[in-house]
Structures are given as C-alpha cells and as structure tokens.
Design a protein around this motif. Structure first.
Motif, short mmCIF file in Angstrom:
data_model
loop_
_atom_site.label_atom_id
_atom_site.label_comp_id
_atom_site.label_asym_id
_atom_site.label_seq_id
_atom_site.Cartn_x
_atom_site.Cartn_y
_atom_site.Cartn_z
N ARG A 172 -15.25 4.17 -2.05
CA ARG A 172 -16.06 3.92 -0.85
C ARG A 172 -16.94 2.68 -1.03
O ARG A 172 -17.09 1.88 -0.12
CB ARG A 172 -16.94 5.13 -0.54
CG ARG A 172 -16.14 6.28 0.05
CD ARG A 172 -17.05 7.32 0.69
NE ARG A 172 -16.30 8.43 1.22
CZ ARG A 172 -15.66 8.41 2.39
NH1 ARG A 172 -15.73 7.34 3.16
NH2 ARG A 172 -14.96 9.44 2.79
N ARG A 174 -8.11 -2.06 -3.67
CA ARG A 174 -7.43 -1.14 -4.59
C ARG A 174 -7.37 -1.73 -6.00
O ARG A 174 -7.60 -1.03 -6.99
CB ARG A 174 -6.02 -0.84 -4.08
CG ARG A 174 -5.21 0.08 -4.96
CD ARG A 174 -3.88 0.45 -4.32
NE ARG A 174 -2.96 -0.69 -4.26
CZ ARG A 174 -1.71 -0.60 -3.79
NH1 ARG A 174 -1.25 0.54 -3.34
NH2 ARG A 174 -0.93 -1.66 -3.76
N GLY A 204 -15.16 -0.04 5.18
CA GLY A 204 -15.58 1.36 5.04
C GLY A 204 -15.09 2.27 6.15
O GLY A 204 -14.74 3.41 5.91
N HIS A 205 -15.01 1.73 7.37
CA HIS A 205 -14.59 2.56 8.50
C HIS A 205 -13.11 2.91 8.48
O HIS A 205 -12.65 3.71 9.28
CB HIS A 205 -14.93 1.86 9.82
CG HIS A 205 -14.28 0.51 9.95
ND1 HIS A 205 -14.56 -0.54 9.11
CD2 HIS A 205 -13.33 0.07 10.80
CE1 HIS A 205 -13.82 -1.58 9.46
NE2 HIS A 205 -13.09 -1.25 10.48
N ALA A 252 -11.49 4.17 5.78
CA ALA A 252 -11.19 5.03 4.62
C ALA A 252 -10.16 6.11 4.91
O ALA A 252 -9.30 6.39 4.09
CB ALA A 252 -12.48 5.66 4.09
N GLY A 253 -10.23 6.71 6.11
CA GLY A 253 -9.33 7.82 6.41
C GLY A 253 -8.04 7.42 7.09
O GLY A 253 -7.22 8.27 7.40
N SER A 254 -7.85 6.12 7.33
CA SER A 254 -6.66 5.67 8.06
C SER A 254 -5.44 5.62 7.16
O SER A 254 -5.53 5.51 5.95
CB SER A 254 -6.89 4.27 8.63
OG SER A 254 -8.05 4.24 9.41
N ARG A 255 -4.27 5.67 7.81
CA ARG A 255 -3.02 5.42 7.12
C ARG A 255 -2.73 3.93 7.16
O ARG A 255 -3.02 3.27 8.17
CB ARG A 255 -1.87 6.15 7.82
CG ARG A 255 -1.92 7.66 7.74
CD ARG A 255 -1.89 8.09 6.29
NE ARG A 255 -1.83 9.54 6.18
CZ ARG A 255 -0.69 10.22 6.04
NH1 ARG A 255 0.46 9.59 5.99
NH2 ARG A 255 -0.70 11.52 5.93
N LEU A 296 -8.33 5.56 1.47
CA LEU A 296 -9.16 6.04 0.37
C LEU A 296 -8.30 6.53 -0.80
O LEU A 296 -8.54 6.19 -1.97
CB LEU A 296 -10.08 7.17 0.85
CG LEU A 296 -11.22 7.51 -0.10
CD1 LEU A 296 -12.30 6.44 -0.02
CD2 LEU A 296 -11.82 8.87 0.22
N ASP A 297 -7.26 7.31 -0.48
CA ASP A 297 -6.37 7.82 -1.53
C ASP A 297 -5.65 6.69 -2.26
O ASP A 297 -5.38 6.78 -3.45
CB ASP A 297 -5.31 8.76 -0.92
CG ASP A 297 -5.90 10.09 -0.48
OD1 ASP A 297 -7.05 10.37 -0.86
OD2 ASP A 297 -5.21 10.83 0.23
N LEU A 348 0.86 -1.18 0.00
CA LEU A 348 0.00 0.00 0.00
C LEU A 348 0.90 1.24 0.00
O LEU A 348 2.01 1.19 0.50
CB LEU A 348 -0.91 0.01 1.24
CG LEU A 348 -1.98 -1.08 1.27
CD1 LEU A 348 -2.80 -0.97 2.55
CD2 LEU A 348 -2.89 -1.01 0.05
N PHE A 349 0.38 2.33 -0.58
CA PHE A 349 1.16 3.57 -0.62
C PHE A 349 1.14 4.18 0.77
O PHE A 349 0.13 4.69 1.24
CB PHE A 349 0.58 4.52 -1.66
CG PHE A 349 0.48 3.89 -3.04
CD1 PHE A 349 1.54 3.15 -3.56
CD2 PHE A 349 -0.66 4.02 -3.80
CE1 PHE A 349 1.46 2.56 -4.81
CE2 PHE A 349 -0.76 3.44 -5.06
CZ PHE A 349 0.30 2.71 -5.56
N ARG A 352 -0.28 7.74 1.83
CA ARG A 352 -1.65 8.08 1.46
C ARG A 352 -2.64 7.36 2.38
O ARG A 352 -2.36 6.28 2.87
CB ARG A 352 -1.94 7.64 0.02
CG ARG A 352 -1.04 8.31 -1.00
CD ARG A 352 -1.58 9.66 -1.38
NE ARG A 352 -0.87 10.20 -2.53
CZ ARG A 352 -1.43 11.06 -3.38
NH1 ARG A 352 -2.68 11.44 -3.22
NH2 ARG A 352 -0.74 11.55 -4.37
N THR A 353 -3.82 7.95 2.53
CA THR A 353 -4.86 7.27 3.28
C THR A 353 -5.36 6.08 2.48
O THR A 353 -5.07 5.94 1.29
CB THR A 353 -6.06 8.20 3.53
OG1 THR A 353 -6.62 8.56 2.26
CG2 THR A 353 -5.67 9.45 4.28
N LEU A 379 -6.15 6.76 -6.31
CA LEU A 379 -4.98 7.26 -7.05
C LEU A 379 -4.96 6.79 -8.51
O LEU A 379 -4.88 7.61 -9.44
CB LEU A 379 -3.70 6.82 -6.34
CG LEU A 379 -2.43 7.61 -6.69
CD1 LEU A 379 -2.55 9.05 -6.24
CD2 LEU A 379 -1.20 6.96 -6.05
#
Lengths: 243, 252
Positions: free
Chosen positions: A121, A152, A130-131, A133-136, A98-99, A91-92, A95-96, A103
């Motif tokens: 989403r 992804r 879904g929960h 999405a904003g995590s690293r 979601l990102d 994983l990047f 980025r979060t 990307l």
C-alpha cells in the motif's frame, strides 16, 4: 568504487544466430544507463542476461558483487535484488493489484501478510496508485499497469532496476506518466539500466548511454556527449532517424 | 406416424422403465462417470507435467500414452481392460464390471485431460513466467502461484467437454455384462428395448443423460464467467476500490 553491475565478454547465441558478440561494460552505483539501438541489435537480450532470464552463452555478469553466471549461485536470491519491468507489463492477470505486489514479498522474502500489504500500500500510494489496490490488471490502462509493475518491482527493494522498452507498448499520452515515475526513481539514486527508444528520456535522465549495433557496443559515453556528438556513423544515422 | 410416435414415446413404456432408470441406472452411471472423471483428472495432471518438459526423454513416455489412448476407439479400450485383464488373471475388482469400466474410461479421459492441461498451461503468456522469475520466485513457485491458476481458467470449458464424454462413455460398461444392481442407464434401457421391441426406454435413458450433461455445461459456463469477471472474495474486494476512489476524489 565497485560497480553495481559488471559485464565482461558477454555472448549469447540462439543456434547459429549470435545476438550478443562480446559485450563488456560497468554500471556504477546510482548510475542511470540507457541502452539505445535499432531492433535486433541485441539490447533486450542484453538486459535479460543481466538477471539471467536469458542464459549467456559465455562471459560473466556480476550484480552487487554476486557473479550470476556462476552456476553455483542461488539465482532466485540474486533476482530478488534485481528489479525488472517489461514491455508488456506482465502483471499477474488473476490477481488484484495489491496481490501482484504482495506475492513475491510473501513467497520470496517470507514477509507476513499484514506487513506485505502495508509495504504494498505504501508503494502504491507513493506512485499515486493507491486507489487501484483492489482492481484487476485487465481493468487498468496500460500506463497504470506499467506503473503497478514498477511498484511491484520496487516493493522488493531492489539494488538495481532493469527496464525493457517499458513505454513501447503504451499509447503516446500514457508514456509521460511512466517516464515521470522513472525520472523520479533516477533522481532518488536508483541504479538503472534502461533499454529504450525514448531518446528524449535518455537525454534528460540518463547519466550514460550505450548504443548497441549488431550485438556489440558501438558507442559508450556520457549521455550529453554521445547524444550531441555521436562518434560512430551508425549511431549518428540512428539518432537522425528517431529524432 | 402413429407407429413412429408409439415406438419412441410410449408413455406406459417410459413410466415402466423410469423407476429403475432413476433408482439404479442413474446412480451407477454417475458412480462410473464421477470416479472415471476423478481418475482422469489425477492421472491427467500427472501426465501433463512430463508433457510440458523441455526434455524429450521425459516427454516421450507421456506423449506415447496420450497418443495411444486418444487414438484407440473407446470400445476397444473398455474391452481390453474389462474383458482382457480378468482373462489374464488380473482381477483387482473381482467380478464387478464397474471397477474395470471406471479404469478404462478413466485411462482414456486421462489422455485427453493431459492434453487439455498442457495446452492450458502453454496458453499462459511466457511473460508471466518471466515476471515471476524476475521477482525471485522459483520455477515451481511461479508455476504454482501464477501459471497454473491462470491455466485452469483456460482449461475449464474444454474439461467440461471431456466430462460429458466420460459420462457418455460410461455406457460402454454394457459390454462387460452387468448383474442386477450394477446396471447403468443404457444397460437398463437396452434390456427393456430387447424384450419389448420399443425404443421408448432408450428415449427415457437419453433424457436421463441429458439431465446430467446439459445442466453441467451451463454450470461450468457460469463458473467460467464468474472466474473471469466476477468479484472474488479476496482480502481486497471491489467495495474497497470504490471506497478508495471516493476517498481519492474527496481529497482532490
């Protein structure tokens, strides 16, 4: 029916070390192919040749009717239709979650931001993530990271999915979540090539099994047949050791 | 003991030199340092690209540049540029030594920056490039969106070290001789010391250098921590996670 993947006479050498020594097989649409074999048998190299992350020394790879080994082919466009999941998630990190998913949607498929977020989403929700999405990525468990990596890839709507020992780096209790996602994907009709040590997964989810040994296909057949009654002595020995 | 204290910490000496240190010296030191740092960063990036190439012929010129400018003493480079070039009739900055100092310190800084960038990029795991490529992103796009942003984070502490070196090396401009209004911290202090035989002016200049370099270190450390762990004002923030977690729990 034209095969989803067609591999002919594939060879790959690093200097004098020949890792793949003439591999040929087809994968039918919606077929789930498991590639088994001892370490160093060339199975990961084989998988990376299927989207040309490794460049074959000779032979041809055709995916979805596109000859990837043709130097004139647009390899980036071809790869966008081939999903790949890695042993170490990849994983990047900056980025979060979601990102990570949006990307390539935005920069390869040129989908606008709002729609890319919507797709991401939906994909995350489908895998029960879904929960996050904003995590690293660094704040997720290995199993969560790997499922995000699968999301992804799936968000790109690939025609085939390649899995490279995707449970090998996971703690045992996290393996089943990832395998459950893969089983569901197999059930949905996705064409999959799965390099794995999970003979159990091969037994229940694979249509077909290939056993690689020293750079060649040593056994190739319907999963149940070859796992229950292996014909090559090396495969029999391998199965007795992993079970 | 009295002598020692008097030589290094004579308050009237310090008070006498401080106005010109702050008004003239600090400005010129910062001018040389900031321009040299910018020069080093830009040329460093331009050098890092060929340094990362798999092609030996592309890599070689950049490699030679880096080895030469890292290998020469700074004082030699400053002399070659600031005394040598004008003597050879190459005078892009006329008689102003500041321009030559910027170029000389910048050339050295570029060599170090190039190596720092190269190492930072190469420290990003190979799997990141593979993941980007497997999604259909080109090499360049993956570099731009995935590899370089992560490489920058690796590089920040080492770059700070380089900035500090650049600030200190700006003092070597004294070799070129400075006119009134061009003098930087060290030059002013050293002039004063030469007439008074008292080192207090040098101590004052040293404190001026420290007042730049030490806060810089802590500023970058703070930025580094923020980049690694802190919240980022992206489209999805930490708040969003909490909200979604709460929602998920409610539903469960």
């Amino acid at each position: 029916m034209t095969p989803a993947i067609s591999v002919r006479g594939l060879r790959k050498a690093y200097g004098r070390n020949e890792v793949l020594r003439g591999v040929s097989f087809d994968v039918a649409p919606s077929e789930v192919l498991c590639v088994l074999g001892p370490s160093g048998s060339g199975k990961s190299t084989l998988l990376k040749c299927l989207n040309l992350l490794e460049t074959p020394t000779s032979g041809s790879v055709v995916v979805g009717g596109v000859t990837l080994t043709d130097p004139k082919v647009d390899i980036d466009a071809a790869r966008a239709r081939i999903g790949m999941v890695f042993q170490h998630f990849n994983l990047f990190g900056h980025r979060t979650v979601l990102d990570n998913i949006t990307l390539a949607l935005r920069h390869v498929k040129r989908i606008d931001k709002a729609e890319a977020v919507e797709i991401a989403r939906t994909q995350l929700a489908r895998l029960g993530l879904g929960h996050l999405a904003g995590s690293r990525p660094a704040n997720l468990s290995g199993g969560q990271q790997q499922r995000v990596a699968i999301a992804r890839s799936l968000a790109m709507r690939p025609e085939v999915m390649l899995f490279d020992e995707v449970t090998s780096a996971l703690d045992p209790e996290l393996v089943k979540d990832v395998l459950a996602v893969m089983r569901e994907l197999a059930g949905s009709g996705m064409t999959m090539v799965v390099v794995t040590h999970e003979v159990g997964f091969a037994r229940e989810a694979a249509d077909r099994v290939i056993f690689m040994d020293q750079g060649v296909v040593a056994e190739d057949g319907r999963a149940k047949d070859v796992l229950d009654a292996p014909t090559s002595p090396r495969f029999r020995e391998f199965l007795s050791q992993v079970l | 003991m009295q002598d020692f204290f008097h030589t290094f910490f004579d308050w009237s000496e310090i008070a006498g030199v401080l106005p010109s240190l702050l008004r003239e010296g600090l400005r010129n030191t910062l001018l040389i340092a900031v321009l040299a740092i910018m020069f080093g960063l830009v040329v460093g990036v331009l050098l890092a690209v060929p340094l990362l190439s798999d092609n030996l012929l592309v890599r070689l010129p950049a490699r030679v540049y880096v080895d030469v400018f890292r290998g020469l003493p700074a004082i030699v480079t400053v002399s070659l540029v600031g005394l040598g070039l004008p003597a050879a009739g190459i005078r892009p900055f006329g008689r102003s030594p500041l321009g030559y100092a910027v170029v000389a310190v910048g050339l050295i800084s570029a060599a170090y920056c190039a190596e720092i960038f190269r190492a930072g990029i190469q420290a990003v795991p190979a799997g990141q490039m593979q993941a980007g490529r497997s999604l259909g992103m080109s090499h360049l796009t993956t570099m731009r969106l995935v590899i370089v942003p992560q490489g920058i984070r690796n590089v920040l502490p080492a770059l700070t070290g380089q900035f500090i070196v650049d600030i200190k090396e700006s003092s070597l401009v004294y070799l070129l001789g400075l006119g009134l209004g061009q003098r930087e911290l060290y030059f002013i202090a050293q002039e004063r010391q030469a007439t008074s035989y008292n080192a207090s002016a040098l101590v004052a200049a040293g404190l001026c250098y420290l007042s730049i370099t030490i806060p810089l270190t802590y500023l970058v450390n703070w930025m580094d921590r923020r980049m690694r762990h802190g919240p980022r004002a992206a489209d999805v923030g930490v708040v969003d996670v909490r909200r979604e977690s709460a929602l998920a729990e409610e539903q469960a």
